[in-house]
Scaffold this motif. Structure first.
Motif, PDB file in Angstrom:
ATOM      1  N   GLY A 276       0.788  -1.226   0.000  1.00  0.00           N
ATOM      2  CA  GLY A 276       0.000   0.000   0.000  1.00  0.00           C
ATOM      3  C   GLY A 276       0.818   1.273   0.000  1.00  0.00           C
ATOM      4  N   LEU A 277       2.113   1.177  -0.353  1.00  0.00           N
ATOM      5  CA  LEU A 277       2.942   2.375  -0.455  1.00  0.00           C
ATOM      6  C   LEU A 277       2.825   2.956  -1.859  1.00  0.00           C
ATOM      7  CD1 LEU A 277       4.451   0.698   1.915  1.00  0.00           C
ATOM      8  CD2 LEU A 277       6.381   2.177   1.373  1.00  0.00           C
ATOM      9  N   LEU A 278       2.795   4.272  -1.947  1.00  0.00           N
ATOM     10  CA  LEU A 278       2.764   4.927  -3.243  1.00  0.00           C
ATOM     11  C   LEU A 278       4.171   4.986  -3.825  1.00  0.00           C
ATOM     12  CD1 LEU A 278       0.056   5.883  -1.918  1.00  0.00           C
ATOM     13  CD2 LEU A 278       0.308   7.983  -3.263  1.00  0.00           C
ATOM     14  N   SER A 279       4.267   4.691  -5.103  1.00  0.00           N
ATOM     15  CA  SER A 279       5.526   4.846  -5.814  1.00  0.00           C
ATOM     16  C   SER A 279       5.754   6.323  -6.100  1.00  0.00           C
ATOM     17  CB  SER A 279       5.474   4.039  -7.114  1.00  0.00           C
ATOM     18  OG  SER A 279       6.708   4.103  -7.788  1.00  0.00           O
ATOM     19  N   TYR A 280       7.005   6.679  -6.362  1.00  0.00           N
ATOM     20  CA  TYR A 280       7.394   8.080  -6.570  1.00  0.00           C
ATOM     21  C   TYR A 280       7.757   8.248  -8.043  1.00  0.00           C
ATOM     22  CZ  TYR A 280       9.658  12.488  -5.065  1.00  0.00           C
ATOM     23  OH  TYR A 280      10.016  13.803  -4.861  1.00  0.00           O
ATOM     24  N   LYS A 281       6.863   8.830  -8.812  1.00  0.00           N
ATOM     25  CA  LYS A 281       7.047   8.909 -10.255  1.00  0.00           C
ATOM     26  C   LYS A 281       7.449  10.325 -10.680  1.00  0.00           C
ATOM     27  CE  LYS A 281       6.054   4.620 -10.979  1.00  0.00           C
ATOM     28  NZ  LYS A 281       7.158   3.692 -11.345  1.00  0.00           N
TER      29      LYS A 281
ATOM     30  N   TYR B 145       0.996   5.338 -15.655  1.00  0.00           N
ATOM     31  CA  TYR B 145       1.426   5.512 -14.271  1.00  0.00           C
ATOM     32  C   TYR B 145       0.477   4.726 -13.356  1.00  0.00           C
ATOM     33  CZ  TYR B 145       4.296   9.555 -15.744  1.00  0.00           C
ATOM     34  OH  TYR B 145       5.232  10.377 -16.337  1.00  0.00           O
ATOM     35  N   PRO B 146       0.989   4.089 -12.325  1.00  0.00           N
ATOM     36  CA  PRO B 146       0.106   3.354 -11.407  1.00  0.00           C
ATOM     37  C   PRO B 146      -0.749   4.297 -10.562  1.00  0.00           C
ATOM     38  CG  PRO B 146       2.358   3.330 -10.583  1.00  0.00           C
ATOM     39  CD  PRO B 146       2.413   3.960 -11.950  1.00  0.00           C
ATOM     40  N   GLU B 147      -1.931   3.836 -10.191  1.00  0.00           N
ATOM     41  CA  GLU B 147      -2.808   4.644  -9.349  1.00  0.00           C
ATOM     42  C   GLU B 147      -2.154   4.920  -7.999  1.00  0.00           C
ATOM     43  OE1 GLU B 147      -7.417   4.687  -7.646  1.00  0.00           O
ATOM     44  OE2 GLU B 147      -6.555   2.847  -8.470  1.00  0.00           O
ATOM     45  N   LEU B 148      -1.500   3.886  -7.448  1.00  0.00           N
ATOM     46  CA  LEU B 148      -0.804   4.068  -6.171  1.00  0.00           C
ATOM     47  C   LEU B 148       0.561   4.716  -6.432  1.00  0.00           C
ATOM     48  CD1 LEU B 148      -1.405   0.990  -3.822  1.00  0.00           C
ATOM     49  CD2 LEU B 148      -2.135   3.353  -3.510  1.00  0.00           C
ATOM     50  N   SER B 149       0.530   5.976  -6.771  1.00  0.00           N
ATOM     51  CA  SER B 149       1.781   6.694  -6.989  1.00  0.00           C
ATOM     52  C   SER B 149       1.571   8.175  -6.740  1.00  0.00           C
ATOM     53  CB  SER B 149       2.310   6.472  -8.417  1.00  0.00           C
ATOM     54  OG  SER B 149       1.485   7.091  -9.383  1.00  0.00           O
ATOM     55  N   MET B 150       2.678   8.857  -6.466  1.00  0.00           N
ATOM     56  CA  MET B 150       2.722  10.306  -6.394  1.00  0.00           C
ATOM     57  C   MET B 150       3.515  10.745  -7.614  1.00  0.00           C
ATOM     58  SD  MET B 150       4.208  13.358  -5.838  1.00  0.00           S
ATOM     59  CE  MET B 150       5.865  12.757  -5.610  1.00  0.00           C
ATOM     60  N   VAL B 151       2.991  11.690  -8.358  1.00  0.00           N
ATOM     61  CA  VAL B 151       3.640  12.090  -9.593  1.00  0.00           C
ATOM     62  C   VAL B 151       4.088  13.548  -9.505  1.00  0.00           C
ATOM     63  CG1 VAL B 151       1.453  12.746 -10.683  1.00  0.00           C
ATOM     64  CG2 VAL B 151       3.392  12.115 -12.110  1.00  0.00           C
ATOM     65  N   THR B 152       5.247  13.817 -10.081  1.00  0.00           N
ATOM     66  CA  THR B 152       5.801  15.173 -10.081  1.00  0.00           C
ATOM     67  C   THR B 152       6.739  15.324 -11.263  1.00  0.00           C
ATOM     68  OG1 THR B 152       6.920  16.836  -8.717  1.00  0.00           O
ATOM     69  CG2 THR B 152       7.768  14.585  -8.598  1.00  0.00           C
ATOM     70  N   VAL B 153       7.025  16.551 -11.636  1.00  0.00           N
ATOM     71  CA  VAL B 153       7.969  16.802 -12.724  1.00  0.00           C
ATOM     72  C   VAL B 153       9.392  16.546 -12.254  1.00  0.00           C
ATOM     73  CG1 VAL B 153       8.988  18.579 -14.209  1.00  0.00           C
ATOM     74  CG2 VAL B 153       6.517  18.470 -13.924  1.00  0.00           C
TER      75      VAL B 153
ATOM     76  N   TYR C 194      -0.515  17.357 -18.315  1.00  0.00           N
ATOM     77  CA  TYR C 194      -0.122  16.007 -18.747  1.00  0.00           C
ATOM     78  C   TYR C 194      -0.069  15.060 -17.547  1.00  0.00           C
ATOM     79  CZ  TYR C 194       2.872  12.470 -21.061  1.00  0.00           C
ATOM     80  OH  TYR C 194       3.413  11.311 -21.587  1.00  0.00           O
ATOM     81  N   LEU C 195       0.603  15.506 -16.495  1.00  0.00           N
ATOM     82  CA  LEU C 195       0.717  14.669 -15.301  1.00  0.00           C
ATOM     83  C   LEU C 195      -0.625  14.553 -14.578  1.00  0.00           C
ATOM     84  CD1 LEU C 195       4.170  15.747 -13.806  1.00  0.00           C
ATOM     85  CD2 LEU C 195       3.631  13.745 -15.185  1.00  0.00           C
ATOM     86  N   ALA C 196      -1.421  15.604 -14.637  1.00  0.00           N
ATOM     87  CA  ALA C 196      -2.728  15.575 -13.973  1.00  0.00           C
ATOM     88  C   ALA C 196      -3.630  14.498 -14.556  1.00  0.00           C
ATOM     89  CB  ALA C 196      -3.404  16.940 -14.089  1.00  0.00           C
ATOM     90  N   ALA C 197      -3.379  14.120 -15.820  1.00  0.00           N
ATOM     91  CA  ALA C 197      -4.190  13.087 -16.470  1.00  0.00           C
ATOM     92  C   ALA C 197      -3.866  11.688 -15.962  1.00  0.00           C
ATOM     93  CB  ALA C 197      -3.985  13.156 -17.985  1.00  0.00           C
ATOM     94  N   ALA C 198      -2.743  11.541 -15.264  1.00  0.00           N
ATOM     95  CA  ALA C 198      -2.361  10.223 -14.742  1.00  0.00           C
ATOM     96  C   ALA C 198      -3.324   9.784 -13.640  1.00  0.00           C
ATOM     97  CB  ALA C 198      -0.935  10.271 -14.194  1.00  0.00           C
ATOM     98  N   PRO C 199      -3.528   8.478 -13.471  1.00  0.00           N
ATOM     99  CA  PRO C 199      -4.375   7.994 -12.377  1.00  0.00           C
ATOM    100  C   PRO C 199      -3.731   8.164 -11.003  1.00  0.00           C
ATOM    101  CG  PRO C 199      -3.387   6.149 -13.549  1.00  0.00           C
ATOM    102  CD  PRO C 199      -3.037   7.383 -14.329  1.00  0.00           C
ATOM    103  N   SER C 200      -2.477   8.595 -10.959  1.00  0.00           N
ATOM    104  CA  SER C 200      -1.750   8.786  -9.693  1.00  0.00           C
ATOM    105  C   SER C 200      -2.607   9.575  -8.711  1.00  0.00           C
ATOM    106  CB  SER C 200      -0.445   9.545  -9.954  1.00  0.00           C
ATOM    107  OG  SER C 200       0.294   8.929 -10.987  1.00  0.00           O
ATOM    108  N   ARG C 201      -2.676   9.113  -7.471  1.00  0.00           N
ATOM    109  CA  ARG C 201      -3.588   9.710  -6.495  1.00  0.00           C
ATOM    110  C   ARG C 201      -3.139  11.085  -6.011  1.00  0.00           C
ATOM    111  NH1 ARG C 201      -8.542   7.534  -6.591  1.00  0.00           N
ATOM    112  NH2 ARG C 201      -8.857   8.701  -4.665  1.00  0.00           N
ATOM    113  N   ILE C 202      -1.831  11.366  -6.093  1.00  0.00           N
ATOM    114  CA  ILE C 202      -1.319  12.661  -5.648  1.00  0.00           C
ATOM    115  C   ILE C 202      -0.389  13.229  -6.713  1.00  0.00           C
ATOM    116  CG2 ILE C 202      -0.003  13.898  -3.879  1.00  0.00           C
ATOM    117  CD1 ILE C 202      -0.732  11.696  -1.893  1.00  0.00           C
ATOM    118  N   GLN C 203      -0.549  14.499  -7.001  1.00  0.00           N
ATOM    119  CA  GLN C 203       0.369  15.222  -7.888  1.00  0.00           C
ATOM    120  C   GLN C 203       0.926  16.407  -7.119  1.00  0.00           C
ATOM    121  OE1 GLN C 203      -1.378  16.738 -11.504  1.00  0.00           O
ATOM    122  NE2 GLN C 203       0.451  17.850 -12.116  1.00  0.00           N
ATOM    123  N   LEU C 204       2.258  16.499  -7.085  1.00  0.00           N
ATOM    124  CA  LEU C 204       2.905  17.633  -6.429  1.00  0.00           C
ATOM    125  C   LEU C 204       3.588  18.511  -7.462  1.00  0.00           C
ATOM    126  CD1 LEU C 204       4.593  16.476  -3.089  1.00  0.00           C
ATOM    127  CD2 LEU C 204       2.422  17.664  -3.416  1.00  0.00           C
TER     128      LEU C 204
END
Length: 724
Positions: free
Chosen positions: A547-552, A570-578, A658-668
């Motif tokens: 249940g840990l989010l990956s760091y994308k 991108y996996p749903e269980l992830s945090m995405v950032t530039v 672009y990143l906002a379109a990912a299923p990733s649960r958090i975007q920073l």
């Protein structure tokens, strides 16, 4: 001797080799193995001692009734553990479980009623001893940290019995929608009120203003304490401890007695103070030494006033709740201050007189008695910092931020600091955590952080890790664990050896992930594992299962062809950032500013690699534009120039969409990217060559949400990542 050292290294968990980022198999050097084993406390010079250590490690699971620690999987219907019973003692044994709440469960067990697993025989001084392993079924116990004791004849053994869940608290439990927020380097914040660097008051203000934009989180650099009496040591990833706070982040003006303390007001209103304050505020880069002088002079005065006139109930309650841990921390700070006055180069406990290098020595106890007031001052500062950060957390909650504060747990501690001084049997003093050579750091990295001994960590029931997690999660709705791979295997550099000569050592990852999950659920804190770099196959699946989010990070999410992965990959269980603090900002990446720095600082091992990077960046820019066009998030008539590479607003917005379109649960979104800043926060492998950790944002937090780039970004996020 070499063969014995290799055997001992294998038993401890050192890897004989690893495959580097370039596909080469790198073998461990005997010199490094020997040096690291010595740092762990093993005698590698004596053959008999080596043989004894090997025998002890091989036979300890038989000769001890219980393991040091045992993790019970709370989701399983029945709970059990393997015990080892010596033959010819008694047919029964007694057991007692003491729960973390203090209640006890106990009973007596006949050995013949247990399921037999295996047996072994050992010869000691000509006498043969037989041991049998059995499955011991445990009663049902609540999740938490308990103690199991077994008495068999005249033998008593104990173990840490930890009942833990499989998965962490999830972002889906925090919010039903995909969230976004800003990543901030707290020290970099400018405001009308702060004293030369960002503080907890600024953080509270930032929370309010960004929550109004629809942000769900504020990501932060590690807030761990550094060295109050050595403020020039400013890397947040090289803390003295991971269990308390950096008191330099205190907003002095928000301390309860600031406005009514005449002595403090006299200092602040003096011409000399105002001159220093003005200089600290207008300084282009952060002057940590000047900020520390300003803050701690006034805080010292406020503490004296508090002692004379304050109501101490809340402070006393805080000290009682923190117990010996706070006393040790405050004692260390007082000792550090004391010995720095005697020797300006005494940068840690290893430079102190031998008698003070042990926290429980008679000399340290005498120091505590003679300097109780000063020790109380350092405890007071931690209390103030704690109260102010809790206020920021509450402000996030009051403003409907589902995550609120997103904190960062550093991978380790500086070897000269309080955590290592307090717990030397857990830390491997002299050794250093780092990373092997890779595409970004071809010479390898030595981070100067003291590693935790995995054998000692288990013997301590994982409590050093628990304290670090709990200390940070109390403030956070999300916690990023730096270099999560280090909880599976960690790269150690031996004393005196180069960063590319390190060795990997195995950690009990499965147990550690359970500990993280237990603390995560108790604190209702989402956990993100920073899994960048060379990651073993299957590690991502292990993280997802826990249940840990990956760091994308956008820069790295490419196919072998160099084409960028579509967001839906991108996996749903992830945090995405530039980008991250160790990588170029979007503007810096697009314009190649990071490559200029690498070239100018001679960070390339050869000129060919520099040429390759610069040529590769040209193709990277083309691939990024193609990806943005494919997702239809950019008006191609407004695409920025690529030759020469020039940044523009259209690209700033398009990349975040672009990143906002990912299923990733958090975007920073790094504040540096929201403001289209070119310079990156930190360049790994440098200290003073680049202004690491010293750059201020170009606008104040009062003006941040009014900047055109930020306003447009927030509007885009409302469309692409709407709340609810």
């Amino acid at each position: 001797m070499t063969n014995l050292i290799e055997q001992l290294a294998d038993l401890v968990g050192f890897h004989q080799s690893y495959t580097d980022a370039f596909g080469n198999q790198v073998f461990a050097k005997d010199e490094a193995r020997k040096s690291l084993l010595q740092a762990m406390g093993y005698d590698t010079e004596d053959q008999q001692a080596l043989t004894s250590s090997i025998t002890d490690l091989r036979e300890q699971s038989w000769r001890n009734i219980l393991p040091h620690s045992h993790i019970v999987k709370s989701e399983e219907a029945t709970h059990s553990l393997i015990i080892s019973i010596k033959s010819d003692i008694a047919d029964t044994f007694n057991w007692v479980i003491t729960t973390e709440t203090g209640t006890t469960l106990n009973g007596s067990q006949h050995i013949n009623e247990l399921a037999h697993v295996e047996y072994a025989k050992f010869e000691t001084n000509g006498h043969v001893e037989q041991y049998n392993k059995f499955t011991f079924v445990l009663p049902t116990i609540e999740e938490g940290y308990h103690q199991l004791s077994i008495t068999h004849g005249d033998i008593i053994d104990q173990c840490h019995l930890i009942v833990a869940p499989k998965t962490c608290y999830s972002p889906q439990e925090a919010a039903s929608f995909k969230m976004w927020g800003y990543a901030a380097q707290l020290y970099s914040l400018k405001s009308e009120n702060n004293w030369g660097l960002g503080d907890f008051g600024d953080l509270t203000s930032l929370v309010k203003s960004t929550a109004a934009q629809g942000a769900s989180a504020i990501g932060l650099n590690p807030l761990h304490p550094l060295y109050q009496n050595n403020p020039a040591h400013c890397s947040p990833y090289s803390p003295t401890s991971r269990c308390y706070l950096n008191t330099l982040y205190i907003d002095v003006t928000k301390v309860e007695n600031f406005s009514r303390c005449e002595a403090a007001q006299k200092i602040v209103n003096s011409k000399a103070f105002q001159t220093k304050l003005a200089a600290a505020k207008v300084s282009e880069k952060i002057d940590y030494v000047a900020a520390a002088e300003l803050k701690f002079e006034v805080l010292d005065t406020l503490f004296n006033d508090f002692q004379a006139n304050g109501h101490h109930k809340a402070f006393s309650a805080y000290k009682k709740a923190q117990g010996d841990a706070l006393l040790r921390h405050a004692t260390f700070e007082a000792l550090y201050e004391h010995f720095r006055k005697q020797d300006f180069h005494a940068f840690g406990w290893s430079k102190w007189p031998i008698a003070y290098q042990q926290p429980n020595s008679d000399e340290v106890k005498q120091f505590q008695q003679e300097n109780a007031g000063r020790i109380d001052y350092f405890a007071y500062l931690q209390w103030i910092a704690h109260e102010q950060l809790m206020q920021a957390k509450q402000t996030a909650k009051d403003n409907d931020m589902p995550v609120g504060l997103y904190l960062d747990l550093a991978v380790g501690c500086d070897g000269s600091g309080v955590d290592v001084w307090s717990d030397k049997d857990v830390y491997v003093a002299g050794a250093s955590v780092g990373a092997p050579p890779d595409l970004l750091n071809t010479l390898g990295q030595d981070w100067g952080l003291t590693p935790i001994n995995p054998v000692a960590l288990q013997a301590k029931g994982y409590q050093p890790l628990v304290r670090a997690l709990r200390s940070n999660m109390q403030y956070a709705g999300a916690l990023r664990i730096d270099h999560i791979l280090g909880l599976m295997r960690q790269y150690w550099v031996a004393p005196g050896m180069k960063a590319n000569e390190g060795i990997f050592i195995t950690y009990p990852l499965e147990d550690i992930l359970r500990i993280i999950a237990l603390e995560s659920r108790r604190a209702q804190c989402v956990v993100i594992g920073e899994d960048l770099g060379t990651v073993p196959e299957g590690f991502g699946d292990i993280m997802q299962a826990a249940g840990l989010l990956s760091y994308k990070v956008l820069y790295f999410e490419t196919w072998e062809s160099g084409l960028f992965m579509r967001p839906e990959m991108y996996p749903e269980l992830s945090m995405v950032t530039v980008s991250t603090h160790d990588l170029p900002t979007l503007t810096g990446w697009w314009t190649g500013r990071d490559l200029e720095w690498r070239q100018n600082l001679n960070l390339y091992p050869n000129e060919e690699m520099g040429v390759s990077d610069r040529e590769g960046r040209i193709q990277d820019r083309t691939n990024l534009i193609a990806a943005l066009e494919d997702m239809q998030v950019m008006d191609m008539s407004k695409a920025p120039s690529q030759s020469p590479a020039e940044m523009n607003r259209e690209l700033t917005l398009a990349v975040q969409k672009y990143l906002a379109a990912a299923p990733s649960r958090i975007q920073l979104i790094p504040m540096e990217d929201a403001l289209e800043i070119q310079e990156q926060v930190n360049i790994p492998g440098t200290v003073d060559e680049h202004p690491n950790w010293r750059q201020k944002l170009p606008v104040s937090i009062e003006a941040f949400t009014k900047q055109a780039s930020v306003v447009e970004l927030a509007e885009a996020m409302k469309i692409f990542r709407p709340k609810g």
